[in-house]
Design a protein around this motif. Structure first.
Motif, PDB file in Angstrom:
ATOM      1  N   ASN A  89       2.007   2.660  20.296  1.00 22.99           N
ATOM      2  CA  ASN A  89       1.276   1.941  19.255  1.00 22.99           C
ATOM      3  C   ASN A  89       1.931   0.574  19.020  1.00 22.99           C
ATOM      4  O   ASN A  89       2.710   0.393  18.082  1.00 22.99           O
ATOM      5  N   LYS A  90       1.610  -0.376  19.826  1.00 19.38           N
ATOM      6  CA  LYS A  90       2.208  -1.710  19.694  1.00 19.38           C
ATOM      7  C   LYS A  90       1.759  -2.402  18.409  1.00 19.38           C
ATOM      8  O   LYS A  90       2.536  -3.115  17.781  1.00 19.38           O
ATOM      9  N   SER A  91       0.529  -2.162  18.002  1.00 19.23           N
ATOM     10  CA  SER A  91       0.041  -2.800  16.777  1.00 19.23           C
ATOM     11  C   SER A  91       0.799  -2.278  15.555  1.00 19.23           C
ATOM     12  O   SER A  91       1.088  -3.035  14.625  1.00 19.23           O
ATOM     13  N   THR A  92       1.131  -1.004  15.549  1.00 24.46           N
ATOM     14  CA  THR A  92       1.882  -0.430  14.425  1.00 24.46           C
ATOM     15  C   THR A  92       3.282  -1.035  14.361  1.00 24.46           C
ATOM     16  O   THR A  92       3.776  -1.365  13.270  1.00 24.46           O
ATOM     17  N   VAL A  93       3.925  -1.206  15.501  1.00 26.58           N
ATOM     18  CA  VAL A  93       5.262  -1.796  15.534  1.00 26.58           C
ATOM     19  C   VAL A  93       5.206  -3.235  15.037  1.00 26.58           C
ATOM     20  O   VAL A  93       6.060  -3.657  14.239  1.00 26.58           O
ATOM     21  N   LEU A  95       2.974  -4.495  13.022  1.00 32.65           N
ATOM     22  CA  LEU A  95       2.660  -4.447  11.596  1.00 32.65           C
ATOM     23  C   LEU A  95       3.909  -4.136  10.776  1.00 32.65           C
ATOM     24  O   LEU A  95       4.173  -4.784   9.753  1.00 32.65           O
ATOM     25  N   TYR A  96       4.697  -3.146  11.234  1.00 32.54           N
ATOM     26  CA  TYR A  96       5.945  -2.822  10.529  1.00 32.54           C
ATOM     27  C   TYR A  96       6.941  -3.982  10.579  1.00 32.54           C
ATOM     28  O   TYR A  96       7.614  -4.274   9.586  1.00 32.54           O
TER      29      TYR A  96
END
Length: 164
Positions: A89-93, A95-96
């Protein structure tokens, strides 16, 4: 009464103290300090050059084994690329990571605002010192309480790692 006046020299780390002698009340000439001798000038320049030499001296310790701490940048980038490719999940990383940057920015603004309020930083400092004193008394002063703290930390590590 003789007073000592400090006269600055061209070297900021040295000062010459010269006693001031009382002058005549109706003297038209101002008081001038005596001239420095060339020997005191040479001594001050020698002291200055010695401090410069000692500041340039660097000591490097080494052992018999090769302990190189140099980092190979190509290896570092390849490791980072492998880890980034392994992330699902690159988008989650991202975003965090962005949230962490925003949180640090907001906290710096908050700390600046609290720091500008009179007396509040000192009160918070006293609260912190009080809590530190309590923590030392509660967990660090006695052997049994240190063991209790160690078991609490280990339990927290297992809970965070998910091995419990």
């Amino acid at each position: 009464m003789a007073a000592a006046a400090a006269y600055a020299t061209p070297y900021p780390s040295t000062a010459v103290l010269v006693p001031r002698l009382p002058t005549a009340r109706f003297s038209a000439l101002p008081f001038l300090p005596p001239r420095l001798s060339s020997t005191s000038f040479r001594a001050s320049t020698a002291k200055l050059s010695e401090t410069r030499r000692s500041s340039l001296l660097h000591i490097r310790a080494s052992s018999s084994e090769e302990t190189s701490t140099s980092i190979d940048t190509s290896e570092l980038f390849s490791d980072l690329k492998e880890k980034w490719d392994a992330v699902e999940n690159k988008s989650t990383v991202l975003l965090y990571g962005g949230g962490a940057v925003v949180a640090v920015w907001l906290s710096s603004i908050l700390v600046g605002a609290v720091n500008s309020v009179p007396l509040l930083p000192k009160i918070l400092e006293l609260v912190g010192l009080g809590y530190t004193g309590w923590f030392v008394y509660r967990y660090l002063l006695f052997k049994s309480s240190r063991k209790e703290l160690a078991t609490d930390i280990e339990a927290l590590k297992k809970k965070i790692a998910g091995t419990e």
